[in-house]
Design a protein around this motif. Structure first.
Motif: not given
Length: 179
Positions: A49-58
């Motif tokens: 489960t990811h959110r819209d900010d996925y690309l900003e996560t590790q």
């Protein structure tokens, strides 16, 4: 009272035929669904489960492919697996990373208060990321409980990394089973 658990890991559309889908993943969907349908014990499903900010996560920085964004079609379970989940009223764990400490803690609590956990079996996607992570977490939380993985009901990012994960799990006393 001893209990057996089947953990169906991340059988979601994005891993089957979506942004990170593979032919190997698509090939196991119906067999995983049938195994979950007929399993004599408790069946649990996980959702990456990811959110819209996925690309900003590790994770997003290391794997810059948006996937399993909550609420999107790719986040949903493959239809055959979702039918089983609904029919069984199966417990669901949403996880924001590869392994779920909440799932491992839940099993540990079941072992302590809900009757002895006889075994934990895992199947699903991806062998080399989320299946191995959850198998190792559960083995660390409950070292005396048999943890099993059925290789024919798992698929990795590639066939080679699938095999590497199976070797890792075998070395960590996770039983590889068939059937």
């Amino acid at each position: 009272m001893a209990r057996d658990y089947l953990l169906v890991i991340d059988m979601q559309n994005d891993f089957v035929d979506g942004s990170l889908g593979t032919p190997e993943a698509a090939a196991i969907v119906n067999d995983v669904a049938e195994h979950a349908r007929t399993f004599e014990g408790t069946v649990v499903f996980t959702y990456d489960t990811h959110r819209d900010d996925y690309l900003e996560t590790q994770e997003g920085k290391h794997l810059p492919v948006p996937h399993c964004i909550k609420g999107t079609p790719g986040w949903k379970l493959a239809p055959a697996c979702d039918l089983v989940r609904r029919a069984r009223g199966a417990q669901v764990f949403e996880k924001r990373t590869f392994g779920s400490t909440a799932l491992a803690s839940w099993l540990l609590d079941k072992n302590a208060h809900g009757g002895k956990v006889a075994s934990v079996e895992l199947c699903g996607l991806c062998t080399d990321i989320c299946v191995v992570s959850n198998a190792l977490l559960i083995k660390a939380f409950m070292p005396e409980v048999p943890v099993r993985v059925n290789p024919s009901l798992c698929a990795g990012v590639t066939p080679e990394t699938h095999e590497a994960a199976l070797t890792t799990m075998r070395m960590c006393q996770i039983d590889l089973i068939e059937g």
